[in-house]
Design an enzyme around this catalytic site. Sequence first.
Site, PDB file in Angstrom:
ATOM      1  N   LYS A  25      -5.317  -9.031  -6.543  1.00  0.00           N
ATOM      2  CA  LYS A  25      -6.494  -9.161  -5.686  1.00  0.00           C
ATOM      3  C   LYS A  25      -7.593  -8.177  -6.124  1.00  0.00           C
ATOM      4  CE  LYS A  25      -6.705  -7.233  -1.574  1.00  0.00           C
ATOM      5  NZ  LYS A  25      -7.253  -6.855  -0.283  1.00  0.00           N
ATOM      6  N   LYS A  57       0.826  -1.219   0.000  1.00  0.00           N
ATOM      7  CA  LYS A  57       0.000   0.000   0.000  1.00  0.00           C
ATOM      8  C   LYS A  57       0.853   1.259   0.000  1.00  0.00           C
ATOM      9  CE  LYS A  57      -4.469  -1.608   1.274  1.00  0.00           C
ATOM     10  NZ  LYS A  57      -5.602  -1.702   2.153  1.00  0.00           N
ATOM     11  N   LYS A  67     -10.891  -2.554  -3.431  1.00  0.00           N
ATOM     12  CA  LYS A  67     -11.714  -1.339  -3.475  1.00  0.00           C
ATOM     13  C   LYS A  67     -10.998  -0.221  -4.201  1.00  0.00           C
ATOM     14  CE  LYS A  67     -13.639  -2.033   1.182  1.00  0.00           C
ATOM     15  NZ  LYS A  67     -12.708  -2.202   2.311  1.00  0.00           N
TER      16      LYS A  67
HETATM   17  N1  AQP Z   1     -10.185  -9.809  -2.953  1.00  0.00           N
HETATM   18  C1  AQP Z   1     -10.567 -10.308  -1.791  1.00  0.00           C
HETATM   19  N2  AQP Z   1     -10.896 -11.602  -1.659  1.00  0.00           N
HETATM   20  C2  AQP Z   1     -11.293 -12.127  -0.470  1.00  0.00           C
HETATM   21  N3  AQP Z   1     -11.395 -11.381   0.657  1.00  0.00           N
HETATM   22  C3  AQP Z   1     -11.087 -10.073   0.563  1.00  0.00           C
HETATM   23  N4  AQP Z   1     -11.079  -9.077   1.476  1.00  0.00           N
HETATM   24  C4  AQP Z   1     -10.682  -7.933   0.877  1.00  0.00           C
HETATM   25  N5  AQP Z   1     -10.412  -8.144  -0.401  1.00  0.00           N
HETATM   26  C5  AQP Z   1     -10.650  -9.462  -0.637  1.00  0.00           C
HETATM   27  C6  AQP Z   1     -11.474  -9.246   2.867  1.00  0.00           C
HETATM   28  O1  AQP Z   1     -12.523  -8.324   3.138  1.00  0.00           O
HETATM   29  C7  AQP Z   1     -12.449  -7.940   4.504  1.00  0.00           C
HETATM   30  C8  AQP Z   1     -12.547  -6.461   4.620  1.00  0.00           C
HETATM   31  O2  AQP Z   1     -11.449  -5.858   3.972  1.00  0.00           O
HETATM   32  P1  AQP Z   1     -10.992  -4.386   4.361  1.00  0.00           P
HETATM   33  O3  AQP Z   1     -12.170  -3.523   4.478  1.00  0.00           O
HETATM   34  O4  AQP Z   1     -10.146  -4.450   5.564  1.00  0.00           O
HETATM   35  O5  AQP Z   1     -10.170  -3.881   3.176  1.00  0.00           O
HETATM   36  P2  AQP Z   1      -8.945  -4.475   2.407  1.00  0.00           P
HETATM   37  O6  AQP Z   1      -8.447  -5.796   2.873  1.00  0.00           O
HETATM   38  O7  AQP Z   1      -7.957  -3.416   2.338  1.00  0.00           O
HETATM   39  O8  AQP Z   1      -9.749  -4.761   1.129  1.00  0.00           O
HETATM   40  P3  AQP Z   1      -9.759  -4.112  -0.237  1.00  0.00           P
HETATM   41  O9  AQP Z   1     -11.183  -4.129  -0.610  1.00  0.00           O
HETATM   42  O10 AQP Z   1      -8.863  -4.831  -1.117  1.00  0.00           O
HETATM   43  O11 AQP Z   1      -9.287  -2.614  -0.110  1.00  0.00           O
HETATM   44  P4  AQP Z   1      -7.971  -1.927  -0.650  1.00  0.00           P
HETATM   45  O12 AQP Z   1      -8.218  -1.600  -2.063  1.00  0.00           O
HETATM   46  O13 AQP Z   1      -7.861  -0.716   0.202  1.00  0.00           O
HETATM   47  O14 AQP Z   1      -6.840  -2.910  -0.469  1.00  0.00           O
HETATM   48  C9  AQP Z   1     -11.130  -8.503   5.056  1.00  0.00           C
HETATM   49  O15 AQP Z   1     -11.400  -9.667   5.819  1.00  0.00           O
HETATM   50  C10 AQP Z   1     -10.360  -8.856   3.824  1.00  0.00           C
HETATM   51  O16 AQP Z   1      -9.486  -9.953   4.034  1.00  0.00           O
END
Ligand code: AQP
Length: 350
Positions: A211, A118, A214
Amino acid sequence: MAFVERVFSGVQPTGNLHLGNYLGAIVNFVKMQETHNCIYCVVDLHALTQPVEVWGGPSELARNTREVTAAFIAAGIDPKKHIVFNQSQVSGHAELAWIFNCVARVGWLNRMTQFKEKAGKDRENASVGLYDYPVLMAADILLYRATHVPVGDDQKQHLELSRDIAQKFNNDFGDSIRGHGFNDGMYFPLPEPFITGPATRVMSLRDGTKKMSKSDASDYSRINLTDDADTIAQKIRKAKTDPEPLPSEEKGLEPRPEADNLVGIYAALSERPKAGVLREFGGGQFSSFKNALVELCVAKLSPIAAEMKRLVADPGHVDAILIEGADRARAIAAETMKATQDIVGFVRKR
Ligand code: AQP
């Protein structure tokens, strides 16, 4: 000490809640309600670790907090039987995180791959909060002395760090912990990750090696929980694939990340193993498999999207759920904080 089993997990209100968040985390949140006492949190303090352009500023943060809450409820979480709240309403998260900052080692945080990804090349410019994110996450879980944490595969390393922090706290303060009546010297449990199902890491629809996330600039990389049927159909039809027909056995998916991803999504949504999906679609072309996937996705996600829309149209109702949940969470957190303060040696009002 045998800990009472309790589930904790969270989702960041950073917008674009997607199919990965749903299949990797929220589906398991719903399932675990049947067997455990669960606490589900909209982790708004975590959202602030990213640059303000990413989380969108104050009004977006509030909007996204309500949207994640709506997604929890629309997916089937019962806020009466379990606890649903937003993190910033319970000050214990930040207080315990400070104590854990003094337990965690810099070397441990330096190994966290999510920070490296990140922060990217511009590490000097990343927030201190982003670096410290996994310590706050340990505090989130351990503030409720939670024993089980349903998360996607990407959070596995952070969960291991939570266990290391719990273990080191128990070791560092072992005598004091015993002195306060916890005879085995274990005040904090070592939380278990619960990472299960055929879609623990849902990949981008544009690139099967990345992955689904968001923050991906391309909206075509993900299916948002608020997408309508036409948008879901367009995104799946445009999803990257390869020219070969689908294999008949799981082994045939190994060198084919995009095929593996779409089959995993189908399997998770239909609650079948990948092998069963391949028995039905193996040997066929992607076009017909994609049609079936569109149908399944729309059937599963449309009712959730509709219920989310209904809930976010009534922010007063959503806020009332969060306030009531925070009151209940705060009562549990207060017990942990009192015991932790005593164990550490902080003087406090009795
Ligand atoms: N691609 C994914 N597949 C399976 N699980 C996922 N999670 C996130 N992406 C995937 C799971 O969703 C939960 C909440 O995630 P978060 O809100 O903590 O955000 P994150 O992990 O940072 O998810 P994002 O959506 O991918 O955001 P960015 O773009 O900011 O990195 C967690 O349990 C996570 O494992």
